[in-house]
Design a protein around this motif. Sequence first.
Motif, PDB file in Angstrom:
ATOM      1  N   GLU A  57      61.861  19.907  91.879  1.00 28.50           N
ATOM      2  CA  GLU A  57      61.298  20.585  93.042  1.00 28.50           C
ATOM      3  C   GLU A  57      61.376  19.665  94.266  1.00 28.50           C
ATOM      4  OE1 GLU A  57      60.374  23.702  93.005  1.00 28.50           O
ATOM      5  OE2 GLU A  57      60.797  23.867  90.849  1.00 28.50           O
ATOM      6  N   LEU A  58      61.299  20.287  95.452  1.00 30.15           N
ATOM      7  CA  LEU A  58      61.363  19.528  96.699  1.00 30.15           C
ATOM      8  C   LEU A  58      60.245  18.486  96.733  1.00 30.15           C
ATOM      9  CD1 LEU A  58      62.649  19.207  99.538  1.00 30.15           C
ATOM     10  CD2 LEU A  58      60.940  20.841 100.363  1.00 30.15           C
ATOM     11  N   HIS A  60      57.646  15.435  98.011  1.00 29.54           N
ATOM     12  CA  HIS A  60      56.852  15.188  99.215  1.00 29.54           C
ATOM     13  C   HIS A  60      57.614  14.259 100.153  1.00 29.54           C
ATOM     14  CE1 HIS A  60      53.356  14.548 101.748  1.00 29.54           C
ATOM     15  NE2 HIS A  60      53.543  13.245 101.648  1.00 29.54           N
ATOM     16  N   MET A  62      60.100  15.194 102.150  1.00 29.87           N
ATOM     17  CA  MET A  62      61.480  15.610 102.355  1.00 29.87           C
ATOM     18  C   MET A  62      61.531  17.042 102.870  1.00 29.87           C
ATOM     19  SD  MET A  62      63.502  13.977  99.081  1.00 29.87           S
ATOM     20  CE  MET A  62      65.111  14.289  99.822  1.00 29.87           C
ATOM     21  N   GLN A  63      62.574  17.344 103.639  1.00 28.11           N
ATOM     22  CA  GLN A  63      62.842  18.693 104.122  1.00 28.11           C
ATOM     23  C   GLN A  63      64.300  19.019 103.845  1.00 28.11           C
ATOM     24  OE1 GLN A  63      61.800  18.194 108.278  1.00 28.11           O
ATOM     25  NE2 GLN A  63      59.785  19.086 107.958  1.00 28.11           N
ATOM     26  N   VAL A  64      64.591  20.289 103.577  1.00 37.19           N
ATOM     27  CA  VAL A  64      65.963  20.696 103.315  1.00 37.19           C
ATOM     28  C   VAL A  64      66.231  21.998 104.049  1.00 37.19           C
ATOM     29  CG1 VAL A  64      65.317  21.938 101.208  1.00 37.19           C
ATOM     30  CG2 VAL A  64      67.676  21.179 101.521  1.00 37.19           C
ATOM     31  N   SER A  65      67.448  22.141 104.587  1.00 37.94           N
ATOM     32  CA  SER A  65      67.822  23.361 105.284  1.00 37.94           C
ATOM     33  C   SER A  65      69.326  23.580 105.137  1.00 37.94           C
ATOM     34  CB  SER A  65      67.446  23.294 106.768  1.00 37.94           C
ATOM     35  OG  SER A  65      68.153  22.252 107.415  1.00 37.94           O
ATOM     36  N   ILE A  73      69.510  17.397 104.334  1.00 35.21           N
ATOM     37  CA  ILE A  73      68.332  16.884 103.640  1.00 35.21           C
ATOM     38  C   ILE A  73      67.761  15.749 104.473  1.00 35.21           C
ATOM     39  CG2 ILE A  73      67.430  15.888 101.505  1.00 35.21           C
ATOM     40  CD1 ILE A  73      69.907  16.993 100.072  1.00 35.21           C
ATOM     41  N   ARG A  75      64.653  12.894 104.938  1.00 35.70           N
ATOM     42  CA  ARG A  75      63.593  12.149 104.237  1.00 35.70           C
ATOM     43  C   ARG A  75      62.888  11.211 105.202  1.00 35.70           C
ATOM     44  NH1 ARG A  75      62.605   7.124 101.829  1.00 35.70           N
ATOM     45  NH2 ARG A  75      64.577   6.335 102.655  1.00 35.70           N
ATOM     46  N   GLN A 208      62.914  11.890  94.585  1.00 35.45           N
ATOM     47  CA  GLN A 208      63.724  12.052  95.789  1.00 35.45           C
ATOM     48  C   GLN A 208      65.198  11.811  95.486  1.00 35.45           C
ATOM     49  OE1 GLN A 208      62.093   9.576  98.909  1.00 35.45           O
ATOM     50  NE2 GLN A 208      60.406  10.986  99.306  1.00 35.45           N
ATOM     51  N   TYR A 211      66.540  14.714  93.435  1.00 30.96           N
ATOM     52  CA  TYR A 211      66.640  15.931  94.227  1.00 30.96           C
ATOM     53  C   TYR A 211      67.880  15.905  95.117  1.00 30.96           C
ATOM     54  CZ  TYR A 211      65.372  19.772  97.315  1.00 30.96           C
ATOM     55  OH  TYR A 211      65.387  20.944  98.031  1.00 30.96           O
ATOM     56  N   GLU A 215      70.818  18.730  94.839  1.00 27.49           N
ATOM     57  CA  GLU A 215      71.145  19.651  95.927  1.00 27.49           C
ATOM     58  C   GLU A 215      72.579  19.481  96.427  1.00 27.49           C
ATOM     59  OE1 GLU A 215      69.054  22.266  97.131  1.00 27.49           O
ATOM     60  OE2 GLU A 215      68.425  21.658  95.127  1.00 27.49           O
TER      61      GLU A 215
END
Length: 233
Positions: A57-58, A60, A62-65, A73, A75, A208, A211, A215
């Motif tokens: 899972e994503l 803490h 971090m953001q992904v788009s 990604i 961080r 992290q 992930y 991805e």
Amino acid sequence: MQLEQLNCRNCGAPISPQNFVEHLAMARCGHCDSVFSVASHAAFGRHGQPLERPQVELPHGMQVSEQGGELEIRRRWFTWGILFLAFFACFWNGFLIVWHTLAIVQGAWFMSLFGVIHTAVGVGLAYSVLTGFLNSTVVRVGRGSIEVKHGPLPWRGNKTILSHDIEQLYCREKISQGKNGASYRYAVLVVQQGRREVLLKGLENVEQALYIEQEIERFLKINDTPVVGEIPR
């Protein structure tokens, strides 16, 4: 689930229940610090069937788009440990300011020169603190390449890797022994035509690293296969 029946694959020591990361189907040996997968062990499957490699899972921080045919990604570098480092840097540099001020006022230039190395260390500490508060790492995948950038403050490790010949991605753990015990850092590497190259390193969180691997492989449609020396997800 009889966890006491599992032993370390490296040294054979029994694995304690607290050393399992069940949602990642991984375990860390409390004796030799080795990390290995337990997904294939019957105790972790249902009705005796091994678990599939779990999705991460994503994490803490971090953001992904995905937009415009690109995966991004991001961080953040900030951790609560930065606050302690900031306090120490303030104390260190505050002491050196007093040191140099007294040396200059008293005309003791040799005393001031003696503190030059310590001043350089203090400047480095202050810069590390600033990067911890301000910097992020951005991994951008698309247009035939994987780009890694750190900023806004300059930091080593920016790179661009062509993605069309990437065969596999995997994560690796680095264990360092210090006065306060072992510390762990994680890196994401790529395999290109049998050659291995570090994409990103210095990650403090294994989730992290896993992930990012997951991805990028999903976005590039790379089938995940085992790599010698990797951290199993």
